[in-house]
Structure formats: structure tokens, C-alpha cells
Design an enzyme around this catalytic site. Sequence first.
Site, PDB file in Angstrom:
ATOM      1  N   CYS A 166       1.277   5.298  -2.387  1.00  0.00           N
ATOM      2  CA  CYS A 166       0.338   6.537  -1.580  1.00  0.00           C
ATOM      3  C   CYS A 166       1.202   7.413  -0.862  1.00  0.00           C
ATOM      4  O   CYS A 166       1.252   8.750  -0.969  1.00  0.00           O
ATOM      5  CB  CYS A 166      -0.731   5.826  -0.876  1.00  0.00           C
ATOM      6  SG  CYS A 166      -1.766   4.514  -1.853  1.00  0.00           S
TER       7      CYS A 166
ATOM      8  N   HIS B 279      -3.214   8.963   5.329  1.00  0.00           N
ATOM      9  CA  HIS B 279      -2.004   7.988   5.457  1.00  0.00           C
ATOM     10  C   HIS B 279      -0.618   8.902   5.330  1.00  0.00           C
ATOM     11  O   HIS B 279       0.439   8.590   4.637  1.00  0.00           O
ATOM     12  CB  HIS B 279      -2.282   7.539   3.774  1.00  0.00           C
ATOM     13  CG  HIS B 279      -1.529   6.108   3.828  1.00  0.00           C
ATOM     14  ND1 HIS B 279      -1.494   5.310   2.512  1.00  0.00           N
ATOM     15  CD2 HIS B 279      -1.009   5.461   4.854  1.00  0.00           C
ATOM     16  CE1 HIS B 279      -1.032   4.198   2.784  1.00  0.00           C
ATOM     17  NE2 HIS B 279      -0.453   4.282   4.337  1.00  0.00           N
TER      18      HIS B 279
END
Length: 394
Positions: free
Chosen positions: A43, A104
Site C-alpha cells: 500500500c 496511509h
Amino acid sequence: MADDLGYGDLGCFGNTTIRTPNIDQLAKEGVKLTQHIAAASLCTPSRAAFLTGRYPIRSGMASSNTQRVLYWTAGSGGLPTNETTFAKLLQQQGYVTGLIGKWHQGLNCESHNDHCHHPLNHGFDYFYGTPFTLVNDCQSGKAPEVGVKQRATYWFYTEIVALLVFTLLLGKVTGLYSVKWKTIAFITLCGILFFFCWFISYGFVNYWNCIILRNHVILEQPMETENSASRMLKESIAFLERNKKGPFLLFVSFLHVHTPLVTTKIFRGKSRHGLYGDNIEEMDWMVGKILAAVNENGLRNNTFTYFTSDHGGFLEARDGDIQLGGWNGIYKGGKGMGGWEGGIRVPGIVRWPGMVPADTIIDEPTHLMDIYPTVAHLAGASLPQDRLSLPAEV
């Protein structure tokens, strides 16, 4: 952008058992990118490349050790403040920019509230979502996911100290050997302090990591996972309606289909692939609702729509014998496996009625980073000249 969606999880990319009618229709009305590639199989680095149009190693968002993604909301580090995201470029061109969902890319630098890596410092005017990501710790009843090895190690050391204190007490009471009460008290106090030092972090991961923010304000700590999908959808549609009269950029960063696969009750048990299939079908429903809002607000013909995943499906995600990860079609490997294509091959779909030919397939290689020069060109923005990036629009 989906999270952990496999290349072969959509009907338009060959899946015949998971129902994704809205995403399939999006592909039919636009262009399907069959050789679409992410910059990383995880990610944090993949999303950094997507946002900046540069390989993550150039911005310091890549790592060769076991911690290849950001693991703590409170940890220092994140997307450098001197990076120029495509959101920042469009913001400078007068676009209203919004991010709904997962970030994130870090939050703080030197203090708990400086928010130097916050989306609002990277070109977004509005943010609603989690600065971290979904993990098992966010949902009650799930096995811990963050710091499992460290937690086990610290528990072992705590048990050793407890055993030592018990042994000393036993020897003192039975007279087997002489030991001062002050010594026992000191070792006990050290053990208690050690326990609290690590347990305050690893024992409350859901409180520290699972947070919902609106801009800089904490709305939920810990987040309520069960109705997160409906809130993300409501926020996305509200952003469209607020900004329909002017140019805008909306980045919907789904929490789906990352483990623990938080799925609302009406979708549970509806698919042929357990909870993972249920979660995909719920995300497809959300895509349909957002596209319907685009149509209802008269934005269909002048809106450039792009759908993809941040990287390949998580093949190793299991709950006993139940598969909780995706399917990457003909490609070997998956999330976290940088040496095989399954980790970096992702579905890609582009729609712009009247500008992009409908029902078209492009087999040439394309990349998540291609979106950067593309949207910059569409907005009339100049690419940054002080760094290496992709040279032109796709």
C-alpha cells in the site's frame, strides 16, 4: 482506488463468479487497461508513487526491511512535505480537491499534532477517512495483526519477570534462601513498568491506529467499522454535490477489500466467495452509487473517471481454511511479493464520455503513475521541473 483488489476479481477482467455489474458497466462505457501496473506490491509505496508520479524510492517511501509500509498512525515519517502530488497541481489550478477514505502516507513529523504529512498538506482541501489503514485490530473479535511478533516477545519477557518475582517470593516465605523485600519490590516495580510501557501501545492498537478524521478533527477513536462504508459513501456523494458547479478532484480511496473485510450486514453471505466476495460486491455497489450521483448532478459528460487497485490481491490472507484474499488471474504471486507479477498487476478502467472511446481495450503497458501527468494535462497544469517524473500525459 480499491485496496488489495486482485487483477482477476472483477467480472470485466474475467471473473465469472463475483458480481460486479457497476464496475463492469464502467469498463463497457470506457477503456479497460489490461496491462496496468503498480509501482509496488504494498500500500504505502504504491500509493506514494500514484500520488507523486514518481517511483517511491525517490521520495523515501520504499523500504527493503520487513516494515515496508507505515505501521503506526503515531509513528514519524510519511510522504515528504516537499513532494508535489497531482492534488496539489490541480489545487493550484483552481480545483477543489477531496480525499475520502484511506490515506496511509503518514501523519506527523515531530509531535502528535503537527500533521505535517496530512492530506491537507499535500494538496487536498478536504479529507474524511483514516490516516492509517484497516487492520484486524480495528474490528473486535479478530486476531491481532499489528506487531504480533513484538507483542509475543514482550509477553515472554513479562512472564519471565513474573516468574522471577514468584520464585523470589516463594524462597522468601519458605526460608529456602535469603532475599530482601526491597529487592523483590524493586523487581516487581520494574516488571510492572515494563508491562505498561509496551502494553499501552500494543494493547490498544485499535485506539491508536483505527481513527476517523474530518480534516484535522478526530471524529472516531477507535473507528466504528460496521457503518464505515455507508459514511464513506455519504461523504463522497456530499462532496460531489457541494462542488458540482466548479472544477473538482475527488479521490475515493476505498477501505474495501483490505482485511478484515468489514462488510455491512445486508451484503454478508450474498456472494459465492464468502466474506471476500461479499466485500467486493459491496464495493461495487458503492461505485454504482457514486456514479449515479455523478449522473444525477449532470456531471457525467465532463467528468474523467478512473478506477484501479493499489496493488494485487492478498493471497496469503486466510482464516483457517477460508481464503480472505483475492485472485490475480493468470499472474503468479500477490500482495507483498515484488518478484512476481501478481503483486503489481492491477485492473485499470478509464471513462470520459465523448472523449474516451467506449467499450475499448488497451493491451499496451500502462501504470498507476501515468495518472499524474494525465490529470495535470487535463487541468492545464505544468509538471514539476525540479524532480524526475513522467514526462508527458498518457
